[in-house]
Design a protein around this motif. Structure first.
Motif, PDB file in Angstrom:
ATOM      1  N   UNK A  24      28.911  35.751  10.142  1.00 51.94           N
ATOM      2  CA  UNK A  24      28.013  35.540   8.858  1.00 51.94           C
ATOM      3  C   UNK A  24      28.813  36.189   7.847  1.00 51.94           C
ATOM      4  N   UNK A  25      29.140  37.481   8.226  1.00 48.64           N
ATOM      5  CA  UNK A  25      29.981  38.285   7.090  1.00 48.64           C
ATOM      6  C   UNK A  25      31.250  37.548   6.947  1.00 48.64           C
ATOM      7  N   UNK A  26      32.106  36.911   7.802  1.00 48.61           N
ATOM      8  CA  UNK A  26      33.299  36.638   7.570  1.00 48.61           C
ATOM      9  C   UNK A  26      32.986  35.182   6.754  1.00 48.61           C
ATOM     10  N   UNK A  27      31.945  34.516   6.750  1.00 47.01           N
ATOM     11  CA  UNK A  27      31.655  33.293   6.163  1.00 47.01           C
ATOM     12  C   UNK A  27      31.352  33.693   4.580  1.00 47.01           C
ATOM     13  N   UNK A  28      30.754  34.790   4.495  1.00 44.20           N
ATOM     14  CA  UNK A  28      30.342  35.397   3.076  1.00 44.20           C
ATOM     15  C   UNK A  28      31.724  35.846   2.496  1.00 44.20           C
ATOM     16  N   UNK A  29      32.632  36.500   3.041  1.00 40.41           N
ATOM     17  CA  UNK A  29      33.797  36.875   2.577  1.00 40.41           C
ATOM     18  C   UNK A  29      34.692  35.666   2.076  1.00 40.41           C
ATOM     19  N   UNK A  30      34.496  34.459   3.337  1.00 38.57           N
ATOM     20  CA  UNK A  30      35.689  33.503   2.953  1.00 38.57           C
ATOM     21  C   UNK A  30      34.997  32.682   1.525  1.00 38.57           C
ATOM     22  N   UNK A  31      33.712  32.433   1.580  1.00 37.82           N
ATOM     23  CA  UNK A  31      33.097  32.126   0.388  1.00 37.82           C
ATOM     24  C   UNK A  31      33.447  32.698  -0.974  1.00 37.82           C
ATOM     25  N   UNK A  32      33.335  34.017  -0.877  1.00 34.83           N
ATOM     26  CA  UNK A  32      33.885  35.122  -2.156  1.00 34.83           C
ATOM     27  C   UNK A  32      35.382  34.658  -2.486  1.00 34.83           C
ATOM     28  N   UNK A  33      36.354  34.477  -1.531  1.00 34.31           N
ATOM     29  CA  UNK A  33      37.504  34.494  -1.483  1.00 34.31           C
ATOM     30  C   UNK A  33      38.059  32.883  -2.170  1.00 34.31           C
ATOM     31  N   UNK A  34      37.256  31.966  -1.817  1.00 31.82           N
ATOM     32  CA  UNK A  34      37.344  30.527  -2.289  1.00 31.82           C
ATOM     33  C   UNK A  34      36.741  30.553  -3.659  1.00 31.82           C
ATOM     34  N   UNK A  35      35.750  31.307  -4.075  1.00 35.31           N
ATOM     35  CA  UNK A  35      35.192  31.360  -5.564  1.00 35.31           C
ATOM     36  C   UNK A  35      36.210  32.059  -6.320  1.00 35.31           C
ATOM     37  N   UNK A  36      36.988  33.070  -5.737  1.00 33.48           N
ATOM     38  CA  UNK A  36      37.967  33.568  -6.640  1.00 33.48           C
ATOM     39  C   UNK A  36      38.847  32.618  -6.764  1.00 33.48           C
ATOM     40  N   UNK A  37      39.630  31.970  -5.836  1.00 31.80           N
ATOM     41  CA  UNK A  37      40.493  30.939  -6.017  1.00 31.80           C
ATOM     42  C   UNK A  37      40.287  29.910  -6.917  1.00 31.80           C
ATOM     43  N   UNK A  38      38.987  29.522  -6.940  1.00 29.53           N
ATOM     44  CA  UNK A  38      38.559  28.497  -7.888  1.00 29.53           C
ATOM     45  C   UNK A  38      38.484  29.010  -9.429  1.00 29.53           C
ATOM     46  N   UNK A  39      38.358  30.293  -9.493  1.00 30.07           N
ATOM     47  CA  UNK A  39      38.273  30.706 -10.982  1.00 30.07           C
ATOM     48  C   UNK A  39      39.705  31.056 -11.233  1.00 30.07           C
ATOM     49  N   UNK A  40      40.658  31.540 -10.365  1.00 25.90           N
ATOM     50  CA  UNK A  40      42.170  31.615 -10.618  1.00 25.90           C
ATOM     51  C   UNK A  40      42.702  30.180 -10.976  1.00 25.90           C
ATOM     52  N   UNK A  41      42.316  29.249 -10.196  1.00 30.55           N
ATOM     53  CA  UNK A  41      42.904  27.818 -10.702  1.00 30.55           C
ATOM     54  C   UNK A  41      42.577  27.693 -11.936  1.00 30.55           C
ATOM     55  N   UNK A  96      30.440  25.236  -8.334  1.00 25.32           N
ATOM     56  CA  UNK A  96      29.963  24.526  -7.195  1.00 25.32           C
ATOM     57  C   UNK A  96      28.430  24.483  -6.844  1.00 25.32           C
ATOM     58  N   UNK A  97      28.060  23.149  -6.386  1.00 27.62           N
ATOM     59  CA  UNK A  97      26.633  23.083  -6.090  1.00 27.62           C
ATOM     60  C   UNK A  97      26.481  23.277  -4.555  1.00 27.62           C
ATOM     61  N   UNK A  98      27.375  23.322  -3.897  1.00 29.12           N
ATOM     62  CA  UNK A  98      27.471  23.636  -2.373  1.00 29.12           C
ATOM     63  C   UNK A  98      28.779  24.186  -1.991  1.00 29.12           C
ATOM     64  N   UNK A  99      28.751  25.144  -1.091  1.00 29.75           N
ATOM     65  CA  UNK A  99      30.171  25.599  -0.795  1.00 29.75           C
ATOM     66  C   UNK A  99      29.925  26.158   0.716  1.00 29.75           C
ATOM     67  N   UNK A 100      30.254  25.223   1.974  1.00 26.19           N
ATOM     68  CA  UNK A 100      30.120  25.313   3.291  1.00 26.19           C
ATOM     69  C   UNK A 100      31.627  25.914   3.824  1.00 26.19           C
ATOM     70  N   UNK A 101      31.495  26.846   4.567  1.00 30.13           N
ATOM     71  CA  UNK A 101      32.480  27.437   5.246  1.00 30.13           C
ATOM     72  C   UNK A 101      32.369  26.929   6.754  1.00 30.13           C
TER      73      UNK A 101
END
Length: 158
Positions: A24-41, A96-101
């Motif tokens: 669960x923590x890894x999924x939360x970290x992954x979601x944060x990393x993806x949101x950061x990548x989206x902002x970087x884009x 994102x409306x939904x982000x599923x890792x």
């Protein structure tokens, strides 16, 4: 005997519980990393930093813009995203409306918005998107599949 069974059951339960908490923590970290990548884009698009923007895509990524054929690979995506002379993007954001890792893949869908056009005269744009992210071998989340289509901006109020 009963005491040993209770202790064994508790120990087994703890072993099962801790991996679940870690994932669960890894999924939360992954979601944060993806949101950061989206902002970087978005920031790279506005800054016309196409090296950064293209680096967010996986090497074999595919884009699927509205009304066009598939765009396959980083160099074809670079050609698509590179702005013509005299055109600026002044704003871009994906929400994102939904982000599923799900392990090494993630599914992200939502709305995008921005403004672009001739220098000094940007017009708003927006639409829907669906992105498949992949955790690359270097530990970085990258866009594997990127599909988007525009939605007409709302009519001006009368």
């Amino acid at each position: 005997m009963r005491r040993r069974t209770v202790v064994s059951t508790l120990a087994a339960g703890m072993l099962l519980a801790f991996p679940a908490a870690a994932s669960a923590q890894s999924a939360a970290e992954a979601e944060a990393a993806i949101r950061l990548q989206s902002a970087r884009f978005s920031q790279a698009y506005v800054n016309e930093d196409f090296d950064t923007l293209i680096g967010i895509y996986a090497a074999d990524a595919m884009g699927a813009p509205s009304g066009r054929d598939f765009i396959r690979g980083r160099e074809a995506l670079r050609a698509y995203w590179t702005l013509p002379e005299g055109v600026d993007v002044t704003y871009h954001r994906a929400t994102p409306e939904r982000l599923v890792v799900d392990g090494r893949h993630a599914y992200d869908w939502g709305l995008y918005e921005g403004a672009s056009g001739p220098a000094g005269a940007p017009r708003p744009f927006g639409g829907k998107y669906l992105i498949t992210w992949v955790l690359d071998d270097d530990g970085v989340w990258r866009i594997a599949n990127d599909m988007w289509n525009s939605v007409a901006p709302p009519a001006p109020a009368r």
